[in-house]
Write a protein that holds these residues in place. Sequence first.
Motif, PDB file in Angstrom:
ATOM      1  N   GLY A  66       0.872  -1.087  -0.055  1.00  0.00           N
ATOM      2  CA  GLY A  66      -0.157   0.102   0.027  1.00  0.00           C
ATOM      3  C   GLY A  66       0.752   1.280   0.046  1.00  0.00           C
ATOM      4  O   GLY A  66       0.299   2.358   0.122  1.00  0.00           O
ATOM      5  N   ALA A  67       2.113   1.229  -0.295  1.00  0.00           N
ATOM      6  CA  ALA A  67       3.068   2.275   0.090  1.00  0.00           C
ATOM      7  C   ALA A  67       2.750   3.260  -1.210  1.00  0.00           C
ATOM      8  O   ALA A  67       3.060   4.406  -1.147  1.00  0.00           O
ATOM      9  N   THR A  69      -0.164   3.337  -3.105  1.00  0.00           N
ATOM     10  CA  THR A  69      -1.416   3.888  -3.493  1.00  0.00           C
ATOM     11  C   THR A  69      -2.209   4.431  -2.193  1.00  0.00           C
ATOM     12  O   THR A  69      -3.371   4.872  -2.124  1.00  0.00           O
ATOM     13  N   GLY A  70      -1.705   4.010  -0.995  1.00  0.00           N
ATOM     14  CA  GLY A  70      -2.440   4.323   0.378  1.00  0.00           C
ATOM     15  C   GLY A  70      -3.165   3.210   0.953  1.00  0.00           C
ATOM     16  O   GLY A  70      -3.736   3.215   2.024  1.00  0.00           O
ATOM     17  N   HIS A  71      -3.138   2.216  -0.060  1.00  0.00           N
ATOM     18  CA  HIS A  71      -4.095   0.882   0.412  1.00  0.00           C
ATOM     19  C   HIS A  71      -3.383  -0.278  -0.210  1.00  0.00           C
ATOM     20  O   HIS A  71      -3.133  -0.291  -1.344  1.00  0.00           O
TER      21      HIS A  71
END
Length: 312
Positions: A66-67, A69-71
């Motif tokens: 998730g680094a 895209t944030g998820h």
Amino acid sequence: MPVFSDAAREWLDHLRSEKGASPHTVSNYQRDITRYCEDLQAQGINSFEDLSASTIEAHLAALRSGALTGHPAAASSVARAASSIRSFHRFCLREGLTSLDPSAQLVTPKQAIRLPKALTIDQVGALLAAAHASDDPVSLRDAALIELLYATGARISEAVNLCVDDIDLHAELPVVRLFGKGRKERIVPIGSYARAALEAYLVRSRPILASRGAGAVTIFLNKRGDPLSRQSAWEAIGVYAQAAGIEEHVSPHTLRHSFATHLLEGGANVRDVQELLGHASVQTTQIYTRVTAQTLREVHRMAHPRAWDTGI
């Protein structure tokens, strides 16, 4: 990043024009490769010579965690990204854009086999009964669409792109002409229930919907007379599944899975099902044999008097 973005543009054009990939497939690949190129730029990598398998592995790991895209991305999304990157680098090597293919040494974990979810025959019956409950133009359209999906195993993209000339309901054996991945054509029979639903829609509903639009040639139209979208078809099926009391998530692909599973359970040959589904490889179709084998094991376990120890 121009060297990578220019190469990516050539690759995507190749997929569209020469490989005949569907717009949906190209969209997914474009998303994967754009994210990959942006990640390379962020790392200061500006040439193919600076790439290695570890660079690609780090990119996939960032997707997984998730680094980027944030998820965290699903395993299937990471696998697709790896496939996109491999295809991109093979294209670049073949076209002479680079002399190296760092993806050739890429090692990715094998995905667990995910068995497709199929409805029971009773659930399909309940879904179709819900779709046939009304006879307004939109309901007639939805009933015809759902009957067609279950009768032919068509992908939703194949169904919504059908044109009036792609279907012959008056032949001795009614058939539909479907265009699958890579525009590969196949002819699939239509059963009597789907034929009746399609005739009702084409005679009583489609002319009404078509009168509101600009003369679309696709069979399935929305309320404005324009071609029905994939998203609208998904939503309609979900509404009828809820009305039928089906708790499981039901999508157009669920009906494709159900079509294949019920054929095999009924004794159809896996090669015949492969042809009907439009699978390039029989190995893709054989996943359904695992589903039917599980069903048989469960029937045996529950019905045979000595299938399992009762403790008596």
